[in-house]
Design a protein around this motif. Sequence first.
Motif, PDB file in Angstrom:
ATOM      1  N   TYR A   1      31.572  60.896  43.434  1.00  0.00           N
ATOM      2  CA  TYR A   1      31.465  59.971  44.429  1.00  0.00           C
ATOM      3  C   TYR A   1      32.415  58.749  44.163  1.00  0.00           C
ATOM      4  O   TYR A   1      32.350  57.891  44.706  1.00  0.00           O
ATOM      5  CB  TYR A   1      29.989  59.488  44.744  1.00  0.00           C
ATOM      6  N   LEU A   2      32.851  58.583  42.734  1.00  0.00           N
ATOM      7  CA  LEU A   2      33.751  57.432  42.583  1.00  0.00           C
ATOM      8  C   LEU A   2      34.709  57.122  43.509  1.00  0.00           C
ATOM      9  O   LEU A   2      35.008  55.928  43.651  1.00  0.00           O
ATOM     10  CB  LEU A   2      34.149  57.802  41.032  1.00  0.00           C
ATOM     11  N   GLU A   3      35.407  58.120  44.118  1.00  0.00           N
ATOM     12  CA  GLU A   3      36.455  57.823  44.996  1.00  0.00           C
ATOM     13  C   GLU A   3      36.039  57.156  46.212  1.00  0.00           C
ATOM     14  O   GLU A   3      36.603  56.343  46.946  1.00  0.00           O
ATOM     15  CB  GLU A   3      37.370  59.013  45.204  1.00  0.00           C
ATOM     16  N   HIS A   4      34.724  57.303  46.534  1.00  0.00           N
ATOM     17  CA  HIS A   4      34.119  56.900  47.791  1.00  0.00           C
ATOM     18  C   HIS A   4      33.462  55.647  47.673  1.00  0.00           C
ATOM     19  O   HIS A   4      33.169  54.908  48.717  1.00  0.00           O
ATOM     20  CB  HIS A   4      32.942  57.767  48.599  1.00  0.00           C
ATOM     21  N   ALA A   5      33.377  54.977  46.364  1.00  0.00           N
ATOM     22  CA  ALA A   5      32.590  53.860  46.140  1.00  0.00           C
ATOM     23  C   ALA A   5      33.349  52.763  46.758  1.00  0.00           C
ATOM     24  O   ALA A   5      32.717  51.680  47.211  1.00  0.00           O
ATOM     25  CB  ALA A   5      32.313  53.698  44.614  1.00  0.00           C
ATOM     26  N   PRO A   6      34.397  52.629  46.607  1.00  0.00           N
ATOM     27  CA  PRO A   6      35.276  51.263  47.270  1.00  0.00           C
ATOM     28  C   PRO A   6      34.762  51.096  48.852  1.00  0.00           C
ATOM     29  O   PRO A   6      34.960  49.799  49.277  1.00  0.00           O
ATOM     30  CB  PRO A   6      36.981  51.556  47.051  1.00  0.00           C
ATOM     31  N   LYS A   7      34.644  52.039  49.398  1.00  0.00           N
ATOM     32  CA  LYS A   7      34.301  51.924  50.909  1.00  0.00           C
ATOM     33  C   LYS A   7      32.896  51.025  51.032  1.00  0.00           C
ATOM     34  O   LYS A   7      32.879  49.991  51.917  1.00  0.00           O
ATOM     35  CB  LYS A   7      33.986  53.213  51.468  1.00  0.00           C
ATOM     36  N   TYR A   8      32.161  51.185  49.942  1.00  0.00           N
ATOM     37  CA  TYR A   8      30.711  50.513  50.043  1.00  0.00           C
ATOM     38  C   TYR A   8      30.988  49.090  49.446  1.00  0.00           C
ATOM     39  O   TYR A   8      30.100  48.410  49.659  1.00  0.00           O
ATOM     40  CB  TYR A   8      29.779  51.189  49.054  1.00  0.00           C
ATOM     41  N   LEU A   9      32.259  48.775  48.711  1.00  0.00           N
ATOM     42  CA  LEU A   9      32.456  47.497  48.126  1.00  0.00           C
ATOM     43  C   LEU A   9      33.191  46.615  49.185  1.00  0.00           C
ATOM     44  O   LEU A   9      32.871  45.237  49.103  1.00  0.00           O
ATOM     45  CB  LEU A   9      32.999  47.744  46.727  1.00  0.00           C
ATOM     46  N   ALA A  10      33.631  47.178  50.214  1.00  0.00           N
ATOM     47  CA  ALA A  10      34.388  46.323  51.084  1.00  0.00           C
ATOM     48  C   ALA A  10      33.600  45.274  51.790  1.00  0.00           C
ATOM     49  O   ALA A  10      33.939  44.215  52.100  1.00  0.00           O
ATOM     50  CB  ALA A  10      35.027  47.069  52.222  1.00  0.00           C
ATOM     51  N   PHE A  11      32.327  45.605  52.190  1.00  0.00           N
ATOM     52  CA  PHE A  11      31.668  44.789  52.810  1.00  0.00           C
ATOM     53  C   PHE A  11      31.402  43.572  51.959  1.00  0.00           C
ATOM     54  O   PHE A  11      31.060  42.544  52.355  1.00  0.00           O
ATOM     55  CB  PHE A  11      30.268  45.469  53.359  1.00  0.00           C
ATOM     56  N   THR A  12      30.983  43.816  50.770  1.00  0.00           N
ATOM     57  CA  THR A  12      30.455  42.761  49.683  1.00  0.00           C
ATOM     58  C   THR A  12      31.736  41.986  49.634  1.00  0.00           C
ATOM     59  O   THR A  12      31.385  40.664  49.360  1.00  0.00           O
ATOM     60  CB  THR A  12      29.729  43.528  48.422  1.00  0.00           C
ATOM     61  N   CYS A  13      32.775  42.479  49.269  1.00  0.00           N
ATOM     62  CA  CYS A  13      34.133  41.595  49.335  1.00  0.00           C
ATOM     63  C   CYS A  13      34.138  40.606  50.532  1.00  0.00           C
ATOM     64  O   CYS A  13      34.443  39.309  50.249  1.00  0.00           O
ATOM     65  CB  CYS A  13      35.206  42.430  49.280  1.00  0.00           C
ATOM     66  N   GLY A  14      33.711  41.023  51.725  1.00  0.00           N
ATOM     67  CA  GLY A  14      33.880  40.299  52.782  1.00  0.00           C
ATOM     68  C   GLY A  14      32.787  39.264  52.746  1.00  0.00           C
ATOM     69  O   GLY A  14      33.033  37.984  53.272  1.00  0.00           O
ATOM     70  N   LEU A  15      31.396  39.429  52.538  1.00  0.00           N
ATOM     71  CA  LEU A  15      30.457  38.621  52.254  1.00  0.00           C
ATOM     72  C   LEU A  15      30.929  37.334  50.984  1.00  0.00           C
ATOM     73  O   LEU A  15      30.614  36.216  51.466  1.00  0.00           O
ATOM     74  CB  LEU A  15      29.242  39.261  51.672  1.00  0.00           C
ATOM     75  N   ILE A  16      31.465  37.753  50.232  1.00  0.00           N
ATOM     76  CA  ILE A  16      31.760  36.718  49.070  1.00  0.00           C
ATOM     77  C   ILE A  16      32.977  36.046  49.602  1.00  0.00           C
ATOM     78  O   ILE A  16      32.924  34.657  49.495  1.00  0.00           O
ATOM     79  CB  ILE A  16      32.414  37.572  47.804  1.00  0.00           C
ATOM     80  N   ARG A  17      33.739  36.339  50.198  1.00  0.00           N
ATOM     81  CA  ARG A  17      34.991  35.757  50.810  1.00  0.00           C
ATOM     82  C   ARG A  17      34.139  34.821  52.000  1.00  0.00           C
ATOM     83  O   ARG A  17      34.938  33.618  52.074  1.00  0.00           O
ATOM     84  CB  ARG A  17      36.053  36.748  51.268  1.00  0.00           C
ATOM     85  N   GLY A  18      33.660  35.303  52.664  1.00  0.00           N
ATOM     86  CA  GLY A  18      32.959  34.381  53.820  1.00  0.00           C
ATOM     87  C   GLY A  18      32.076  33.215  53.214  1.00  0.00           C
ATOM     88  O   GLY A  18      32.157  32.276  53.718  1.00  0.00           O
ATOM     89  N   GLY A  19      31.467  33.627  52.193  1.00  0.00           N
ATOM     90  CA  GLY A  19      30.468  32.472  51.475  1.00  0.00           C
ATOM     91  C   GLY A  19      31.409  31.401  51.099  1.00  0.00           C
ATOM     92  O   GLY A  19      31.163  30.366  51.127  1.00  0.00           O
ATOM     93  N   LEU A  20      32.662  31.740  50.553  1.00  0.00           N
ATOM     94  CA  LEU A  20      33.713  30.909  49.986  1.00  0.00           C
ATOM     95  C   LEU A  20      34.409  29.939  50.927  1.00  0.00           C
ATOM     96  O   LEU A  20      34.361  28.850  50.803  1.00  0.00           O
ATOM     97  CB  LEU A  20      34.394  31.420  48.985  1.00  0.00           C
ATOM     98  N   SER A  21      34.471  30.822  52.178  1.00  0.00           N
ATOM     99  CA  SER A  21      35.391  30.036  53.166  1.00  0.00           C
ATOM    100  C   SER A  21      34.371  29.110  53.976  1.00  0.00           C
ATOM    101  O   SER A  21      34.813  27.904  54.297  1.00  0.00           O
ATOM    102  CB  SER A  21      35.657  31.457  54.101  1.00  0.00           C
ATOM    103  N   ASN A  22      33.115  29.533  54.030  1.00  0.00           N
ATOM    104  CA  ASN A  22      32.164  28.291  54.527  1.00  0.00           C
ATOM    105  C   ASN A  22      31.873  27.117  53.617  1.00  0.00           C
ATOM    106  O   ASN A  22      31.606  26.180  54.168  1.00  0.00           O
ATOM    107  CB  ASN A  22      30.617  28.919  54.813  1.00  0.00           C
ATOM    108  N   LEU A  23      32.252  27.287  52.543  1.00  0.00           N
ATOM    109  CA  LEU A  23      32.320  26.113  51.190  1.00  0.00           C
ATOM    110  C   LEU A  23      33.704  25.482  51.520  1.00  0.00           C
ATOM    111  O   LEU A  23      33.838  24.405  50.523  1.00  0.00           O
ATOM    112  CB  LEU A  23      31.990  26.591  49.912  1.00  0.00           C
ATOM    113  N   GLY A  24      34.748  26.175  52.226  1.00  0.00           N
ATOM    114  CA  GLY A  24      35.983  25.426  52.047  1.00  0.00           C
ATOM    115  C   GLY A  24      37.019  25.797  51.314  1.00  0.00           C
ATOM    116  O   GLY A  24      37.866  25.262  50.910  1.00  0.00           O
ATOM    117  N   ILE A  25      36.758  27.125  50.589  1.00  0.00           N
ATOM    118  CA  ILE A  25      37.521  27.672  49.498  1.00  0.00           C
ATOM    119  C   ILE A  25      38.090  28.930  50.101  1.00  0.00           C
ATOM    120  O   ILE A  25      37.355  29.992  50.375  1.00  0.00           O
ATOM    121  CB  ILE A  25      36.462  27.769  48.056  1.00  0.00           C
TER     122      ILE A  25
END
Length: 94
Positions: A47-71
Amino acid sequence: MKFICKDFWTTVFKKQIDNLRTNHQGIYVLQDNKFRLLTQMSAGKQYLEHAPKYLAFTCGLIRGGLSNLGIRSIVTAEVSSMPACKFQVMIQKM
C-alpha cells in the motif's frame, strides 16, 4: 510551527507530532511515526504507493492553518515506511 506541532496536530489527530526539524532557512520537517490516517493500512509495502493520496488532505490542512495565520507555504509529504510519514513545509517570503 510549534503551534502546528502541538495545538493544531493535537486537535486534529489527538496526539502531538513526534519530531520537528528545521534548516533555519524557512524549511521545516514534521515527522509523525504513527500517522493516524495510515495506521489502518497494512504495514507492508503493497500500500506504500497509495499512501500519498491519504496525505494530500493533511497537506492542505497544514497549509490552510498556516495561511489563516498569515503565513504562505508549500507543503509536501512523503512516506518511506508505513505508518510513519514526513511533511515538509517550505515558508514562502512575502
